[in-house]
Design an enzyme around this catalytic site. Sequence first.
Site, mmCIF file in Angstrom:
data_model
loop_
_atom_site.group_PDB
_atom_site.id
_atom_site.type_symbol
_atom_site.label_atom_id
_atom_site.label_comp_id
_atom_site.label_asym_id
_atom_site.label_seq_id
_atom_site.Cartn_x
_atom_site.Cartn_y
_atom_site.Cartn_z
ATOM 1 N N GLY A 1 0.789 -1.225 0.000
ATOM 2 C CA GLY A 1 0.000 0.000 0.000
ATOM 3 C C GLY A 1 0.815 1.267 0.000
ATOM 4 O O GLY A 1 0.477 2.221 0.692
ATOM 5 N N ASN B 1 1.369 3.505 -2.423
ATOM 6 C CA ASN B 1 1.095 4.478 -3.471
ATOM 7 C C ASN B 1 0.630 5.823 -2.914
ATOM 8 O O ASN B 1 0.518 6.799 -3.650
ATOM 9 C CB ASN B 1 0.031 3.941 -4.445
ATOM 10 C CG ASN B 1 -1.286 3.647 -3.751
ATOM 11 O OD1 ASN B 1 -1.391 2.673 -3.025
ATOM 12 N ND2 ASN B 1 -2.285 4.498 -3.945
ATOM 13 N N THR B 2 0.401 5.886 -1.605
ATOM 14 C CA THR B 2 -0.065 7.129 -0.997
ATOM 15 C C THR B 2 0.260 7.133 0.495
ATOM 16 O O THR B 2 0.656 6.107 1.063
ATOM 17 C CB THR B 2 -1.595 7.301 -1.205
ATOM 18 O OG1 THR B 2 -1.986 8.595 -0.768
ATOM 19 C CG2 THR B 2 -2.372 6.255 -0.424
ATOM 20 N N GLY B 3 0.121 8.280 1.126
ATOM 21 C CA GLY B 3 0.212 8.386 2.583
ATOM 22 C C GLY B 3 1.514 7.931 3.196
ATOM 23 O O GLY B 3 2.600 8.157 2.668
ATOM 24 N N ILE B 4 1.390 7.271 4.348
ATOM 25 C CA ILE B 4 2.557 6.822 5.109
ATOM 26 C C ILE B 4 3.427 5.877 4.285
ATOM 27 O O ILE B 4 4.651 5.960 4.305
ATOM 28 C CB ILE B 4 2.099 6.126 6.405
ATOM 29 C CG1 ILE B 4 1.367 7.109 7.313
ATOM 30 C CG2 ILE B 4 3.286 5.521 7.154
ATOM 31 C CD1 ILE B 4 0.694 6.456 8.498
ATOM 32 N N GLY B 5 2.797 4.960 3.570
ATOM 33 C CA GLY B 5 3.554 3.998 2.787
ATOM 34 C C GLY B 5 4.395 4.664 1.725
ATOM 35 O O GLY B 5 5.555 4.287 1.493
ATOM 36 N N SER C 1 -1.899 0.415 15.490
ATOM 37 C CA SER C 1 -2.420 1.713 15.922
ATOM 38 C C SER C 1 -2.646 1.688 17.422
ATOM 39 O O SER C 1 -2.897 0.626 18.003
ATOM 40 C CB SER C 1 -3.742 2.018 15.217
ATOM 41 O OG SER C 1 -4.390 3.131 15.810
ATOM 42 N N TYR D 1 -12.228 -1.349 12.987
ATOM 43 C CA TYR D 1 -10.851 -0.909 12.729
ATOM 44 C C TYR D 1 -9.960 -1.205 13.933
ATOM 45 O O TYR D 1 -8.856 -1.741 13.790
ATOM 46 C CB TYR D 1 -10.826 0.588 12.417
ATOM 47 C CG TYR D 1 -9.432 1.132 12.227
ATOM 48 C CD1 TYR D 1 -8.705 0.839 11.084
ATOM 49 C CD2 TYR D 1 -8.838 1.928 13.203
ATOM 50 C CE1 TYR D 1 -7.416 1.332 10.904
ATOM 51 C CE2 TYR D 1 -7.564 2.430 13.039
ATOM 52 C CZ TYR D 1 -6.847 2.130 11.882
ATOM 53 O OH TYR D 1 -5.575 2.614 11.720
#
Length: 325
Positions: free
Chosen positions: A46, A48-52, A175, A200
């Site tokens: 994952g 392709n965006t954000g933290i990753g 988290s 979640y």
Amino acid sequence: MMCAVTIIVGSIIENLFHTHSARAYMEGGQFQKATTCEGKVILITGANTGIGKETAKELLRRGGKIYIACRSLHRASEAKRELIEETGQTNIHVRYMDLSSLESVRTFARTFLEEEPRLDILINNAGVMATPRTLTREGYEVQFGVNHLGHFLLTNLLLDRLKASAPSRIVTVTSKCHKHGEINRNDLHGRHEYNPFAAYSNSKLANLLFSNELAKRLEGTGVTTYAVHPGSVYTDLQRHYEIVCPLLDTVLADWIMLLCFKSARAGAQTTIYAALDDELAGKTGKYYVDCQEKLPHELGLDEDTARWLWMESEKLTGITTRPSS
């Protein structure tokens, strides 16, 4: 009136957020060592965006050979282009994998093992958050399925390669919400009762328990595991908020989240720390926040539940692993 209030509050927040002390406080711990990862093969889910994506950028900049496994090849390819432009490094490779399909995970793992002779760092980063109740391809609740089961299967399919490449590391993004989670042995998939945020939290507790149990099963192999809480980060992960809570779908909410949440770059720091810091080489099965070891909630230390979850995850994914010692 609401628009005017939004603009005024937004202006205040913007001015506050751009003060050095406020920004430094909100961004949290930073990994500032110059550690490189030249010659290391790193797989990030994952990214392709954000933290990753920020994790991939930093590890690429530090010399790693990066694979990003994503369910959208278009978005991943665009992220690859941007990362090459931003770092000047080209050793990044895009592969398709949909964690909501166990068959897709198996196909990815099989292809990866055929093409790549080593794996030094696996970063289980991808996730979904607070979604309306939907199911994976196999009929499992999607947050539990993507955040936990998909990574459980992927990690086990790649374990032999990680062992052969030892010393190697597995970093799993959990988290602090794990403290609100529950592993309901009678209703893992929320069939009888479903709350998006509770589901979640349950999946993040599963991530932590998985990392802890995995550490025990890997003792003596040279493969170490780390669970990390990135902090509250303002990314695409919140894209379902407005569905489950319409009040959050406002410009004002965006400003509040900008103030109270970390940037994606800051959120990636603890993952990078766990992946690279030499001082963690002799540690395994620990939990980290803001680049520091922390004690998780007692729910995350429940060894009996961790063993049960592992065995149940074997059944649900159809994989058989070696028993723990």
